[in-house]
Enzyme design. Structure first.
Site, mmCIF file in Angstrom:
data_model
loop_
_atom_site.group_PDB
_atom_site.id
_atom_site.type_symbol
_atom_site.label_atom_id
_atom_site.label_comp_id
_atom_site.label_asym_id
_atom_site.label_seq_id
_atom_site.Cartn_x
_atom_site.Cartn_y
_atom_site.Cartn_z
ATOM 1 N N ARG A 61 0.850 -1.182 0.000
ATOM 2 C CA ARG A 61 0.000 0.000 0.000
ATOM 3 C C ARG A 61 0.894 1.243 0.000
ATOM 4 N NH1 ARG A 61 -3.309 -2.739 -1.765
ATOM 5 N NH2 ARG A 61 -5.402 -3.242 -0.957
ATOM 6 N N GLU A 104 -1.839 8.097 -5.141
ATOM 7 C CA GLU A 104 -2.300 7.657 -6.455
ATOM 8 C C GLU A 104 -3.806 7.923 -6.626
ATOM 9 O OE1 GLU A 104 -3.039 2.929 -6.107
ATOM 10 O OE2 GLU A 104 -0.935 3.512 -5.822
ATOM 11 N N HIS A 164 0.415 0.515 -9.883
ATOM 12 C CA HIS A 164 -0.369 -0.330 -8.967
ATOM 13 C C HIS A 164 -0.951 -1.531 -9.715
ATOM 14 C CE1 HIS A 164 -3.072 -0.262 -5.109
ATOM 15 N NE2 HIS A 164 -2.738 -1.490 -5.452
#
Length: 381
Positions: free
Chosen positions: A212, A241, A258
């Site tokens: 994360r 993000e 990601h």
């Protein structure tokens, strides 16, 4: 309120096969996950999302939604306290894309090693967060003969074999982060890697975050990276993000939007686990197995005799492609966040290591440990 089929389901359009899986449960509406609003939920019974959708009271208030499922390992984007308080059932997909994230980690580190001339198997790895992903990574690394330090303070309370974070920082050559994002409790992970801890990384250390984004203070990371050009940064997740810091990205060896867990296998597995949870919630009988939706493995086998491990990994997944694609978006501030989401939404088909059969000879044990499928005699040319 008890749900009974048929129901109305709203699902993130990036959940592959979810409409086919749920067609026997009711009507399925697909929407972009980052743009789901309360207006979309006025007649929806079940909401199925990924990590880009924040599910809380602001989204669900006054809606008829009685089930929320996320096709992800983590649940930090769900306000579980609110869901429990108002009696909304929920489910997730723990471990659905864990193998894909491990593939990503190995591919990225072995690509960096190929570029810089070091052998990852001879270095000490530190795995911070030993859950579904970290546990699988540790198992593969240990099977490959690597020295691995494990850090997980919650598990360390009841289990042996774990190392304190300070020792991981000082002793590990490669540090991989796989923790959930938590802000409270006994071992919160928000900004776990602050400036002080980042400065403790040993010289020439590789720091990889595929967990994360906010587990690392990205401002602090940029400050340390500017002072420590020896650090090798591999970043798949970002604190803010879809916004990505261009100065930080410029200090990274490999970057991606990601997508560490974005294998087709993992996505379909995640969709299926959420479908299972929803079917159970409404008392429906599952009609089809997971294998119905997974694509077949590649035919034939790859001989690895004259290939490096990094080259074999690139037969399945090349992290350099994601690095190039993301970097190409970073100079346009007006559309960078939109481009980040587009890269995820339009992500190419990517399989897992286990989809590739290899003919490895004396290296069979190594490639099997990495996660590849060994070729049967009948598969060989």
């Amino acid at each position: 309120m008890t749900l009974k089929a048929p129901i109305r389901i709203l699902a993130d359009e990036n959940m592959p096969m979810i409409d086919r899986m749920c067609e026997g449960l009711g009507e399925v509406v697909l929407r972009p996950g980052r743009h789901i609003t309360p207006a979309d939920l006025v007649d929806i019974d079940a909401l199925l999302v990924r990590s880009v959708t924040r599910v809380d009271e602001a989204l669900l208030r006054d809606s008829p939604v009685r089930f929320v499922g996320t096709a992800t390992i983590g649940t930090d984007h769900l306000d579980l306290e609110y869901l429990n308080r108002v009696g909304i059932s929920h489910g997730s997909a723990p471990g659905c894309n864990a193998e894909a994230v491990v593939d990503y980690v190995l591919s990225a580190v072995f690509l960096l090693a190929e570029q810089q001339g070091f052998d990852p198997c001879r270095l000490t790895w530190g795995v911070v967060g030993v859950g579904n992903v970290g546990g699988r990574l540790a198992s593969r690394l240990q099977a490959m003969g690597c020295h691995v330090l494990l850090n997980d303070p919650l598990r360390a309370k009841n289990e042996s074999g774990f190392t304190c974070l300070e020792s991981v920082l000082s002793d590990a050559d490669i540090v991989c982060l796989h923790t959930p994002l938590t802000r409270q409790g006994d071992a919160p992970t928000y900004h776990l890697f602050n400036e002080s801890r980042l400065k403790q990384l040993r010289p020439d250390a590789v720091l990889l975050n595929a967990g994360r984004g906010p587990v690392i203070d990205n401002v602090a990371l940029l400050n340390v990276a500017q002072q420590r050009p020896d650090l090798q940064l591999i970043m798949d997740v970002w604190e803010h993000e879809p916004q990505v810091s261009l100065p930080l990205a410029e200090h990274c060896k490999l970057i991606s939007p990601h997508i560490a867990g974005y294998s087709l296998d993992g996505k379909i597995r995640g969709s299926y686990m959420v479908y299972q949870a929803l079917a159970k919630c409404i008392g429906a009988t599952e009609q089809q197995s997971l294998q119905t939706f997974l694509p077949a493995t590649a035919a034939g086998a790859v001989a690895v005799e004259h290939l490096s491990p990094a080259q074999v990994m690139r037969q399945v997944y090349d992290p350099g492609v994601d690095d190039s694609l993301l970097r190409a978006t970073l100079t346009s501030c007006a559309t960078q966040a939109e481009a980040f989401d587009r890269l995820r939404r339009e992500y190419r088909v990517r399989r897992e290591f286990s989809s590739l059969q290899v003919q490895a000879g004396q290296q069979s044990s190594l490639y099997q440990a990495m996660g590849f499928k060994l070729a049967e005699p009948t598969d060989l040319p």
